[in-house]
Design a protein around this motif. Structure first.
Motif, PDB file in Angstrom:
ATOM      1  N   HIS A 120       0.855  -1.189   0.000  1.00  0.00           N
ATOM      2  CA  HIS A 120       0.000   0.000   0.000  1.00  0.00           C
ATOM      3  C   HIS A 120       0.890   1.238   0.000  1.00  0.00           C
ATOM      4  N   VAL A 123      -0.069   4.446   2.150  1.00  0.00           N
ATOM      5  CA  VAL A 123       0.138   4.276   3.594  1.00  0.00           C
ATOM      6  C   VAL A 123       1.626   4.372   3.918  1.00  0.00           C
ATOM      7  N   TRP A 127       3.336   7.269   6.463  1.00  0.00           N
ATOM      8  CA  TRP A 127       4.143   6.965   7.645  1.00  0.00           C
ATOM      9  C   TRP A 127       5.619   7.274   7.422  1.00  0.00           C
ATOM     10  N   ASN A 261       2.408  -5.495   4.241  1.00  0.00           N
ATOM     11  CA  ASN A 261       1.871  -4.207   4.684  1.00  0.00           C
ATOM     12  C   ASN A 261       1.799  -4.055   6.198  1.00  0.00           C
ATOM     13  N   GLY A 308       3.360   2.574  13.546  1.00  0.00           N
ATOM     14  CA  GLY A 308       2.278   3.065  12.706  1.00  0.00           C
ATOM     15  C   GLY A 308       1.753   2.006  11.744  1.00  0.00           C
ATOM     16  N   HIS A 309       2.653   1.248  11.136  1.00  0.00           N
ATOM     17  CA  HIS A 309       2.204   0.201  10.201  1.00  0.00           C
ATOM     18  C   HIS A 309       1.529  -0.947  10.946  1.00  0.00           C
ATOM     19  N   ALA A 312      -1.914   0.437  11.453  1.00  0.00           N
ATOM     20  CA  ALA A 312      -2.656   0.529  10.193  1.00  0.00           C
ATOM     21  C   ALA A 312      -2.988  -0.844   9.604  1.00  0.00           C
TER      22      ALA A 312
END
Length: 313
Positions: A120, A123, A127, A261, A308-309, A312
């Motif tokens: 992705h 995204v 980040w 991801n 963050g990932h 997400a």
């Protein structure tokens, strides 16, 4: 000997396919777009307006431009900007801050081709910006606060080719294509060597043994054992080699797009590895002198990106 030849041929075929059928087309299009925007003055306009917003993070106009380069060109593109900052008298503190920013962000020569594998990209880009700014602030106000803040005469004017005519546009596109071809061809030796080693170790069962040995520890901390191989490849051979390994693993079904991801996007897509750091430090002596505080700041930014990932997904 037959086994070794078979492994080398398979590795070579995979490396060439990845370089010429994935990396090269993406880099030609994106580099042409970036170079045209540079030539038209669009990037200068954007940098001029964004710089005041990012100065609280310790970034100058050239630092902002380096961030654009790492995200949309390649991990090696900011070398020229860092060299320019070094030569034009930027302070050591600003050099360290910009270097930390670059080390913590996602390099385009890996993130863009991997978008074709299911990554992705939007995204990752979001980040990447957050992690880069955190790394810059951590370096400017923390790890690099002891560095000299003395600025000499700094000219932040960016020198770009112009594209005011059809010939000028064609020249810019041709130069971008040549640059993309150089990046793609330059990635082949490392890809072939790393894939050869990985395939050989896999045939010998060494990778399975290592995964079995480390699996309980990784599962205890919530990590996926499948990431052992790409992680080792990443930090020893660089992001492009890691991309080749991930492509092989995706084809084999060892990892999925969800793995790609997850936290691995923050852990594996950045230039803070042995080859990446070596290339970035080649920008100049003063850049090499500030690598330690920059690397510490980059680690903080990468921790934010990984978290963050994970959130997400």
């Amino acid at each position: 000997m037959d086994l070794l030849i078979d492994v080398i041929l398979r590795a070579g075929r995979s490396a060439v396919e990845l370089s010429f059928f994935v990396l090269l087309p993406v880099m030609i299009v994106m580099l042409s777009l970036m170079r045209l925007l540079e030539a038209r003055g669009v990037l200068d306009w954007v940098v001029t307006r964004i710089t005041p917003l990012l100065r609280p993070f310790g970034l100058t106009g050239l630092g902002v431009f380096a961030a654009v380069q790492i995200n949309f060109v390649s991990f090696a593109a900011p070398v020229a900007t860092l060299a320019m900052m070094d030569q034009r008298g930027a302070s050591s503190r600003h050099l360290a801050t910009t270097l930390a920013l670059v080390m913590a962000m996602a390099q385009a020569n890996v993130s863009m081709p991997m978008a074709a594998m299911g990554l992705h990209f939007g995204v990752v880009l979001g980040w990447s910006l957050v992690g880069g700014l955190v790394a810059a602030a951590a370096t400017y106000y923390g790890f690099g606060r002891h560095l000299s803040s003395t600025e000499h005469t700094v000219d932040e004017t960016l020198q770009h080719p112009v594209a005011e005519s059809a010939k000028g546009v064609l020249d810019v596109i041709n130069r971008a294509g040549a640059e993309a071809f150089k990046i793609a061809v330059g990635s082949i030796p490392m890809l072939v060597l790393s894939l050869t080693v990985v395939l050989a170790l896999r045939r010998l069962g060494a990778l399975d043994a290592l995964t079995t040995l480390l699996a309980p520890l990784l599962l205890a901390v919530g990590a996926e054992p499948a990431l052992i191989l790409p992680t080792l490849t990443k930090f020893l051979a660089g992001g492009t080699a890691m991309m080749g390994i991930m492509d092989e693993m995706l084809r084999a079904g060892t990892v999925t797009a969800a793995t790609l991801n997850g936290a691995s996007a923050g852990l594996l897509i950045h230039p803070l590895d042995v080859p990446g750091v070596a290339v970035l430090l080649s920008a100049g002596r003063r850049v090499a002198d500030v690598w330690k505080p920059a690397a510490l700041g980059a680690l903080v930014g990468l921790a934010v990106r990984i978290a963050g990932h994970m959130i997400a997904g």
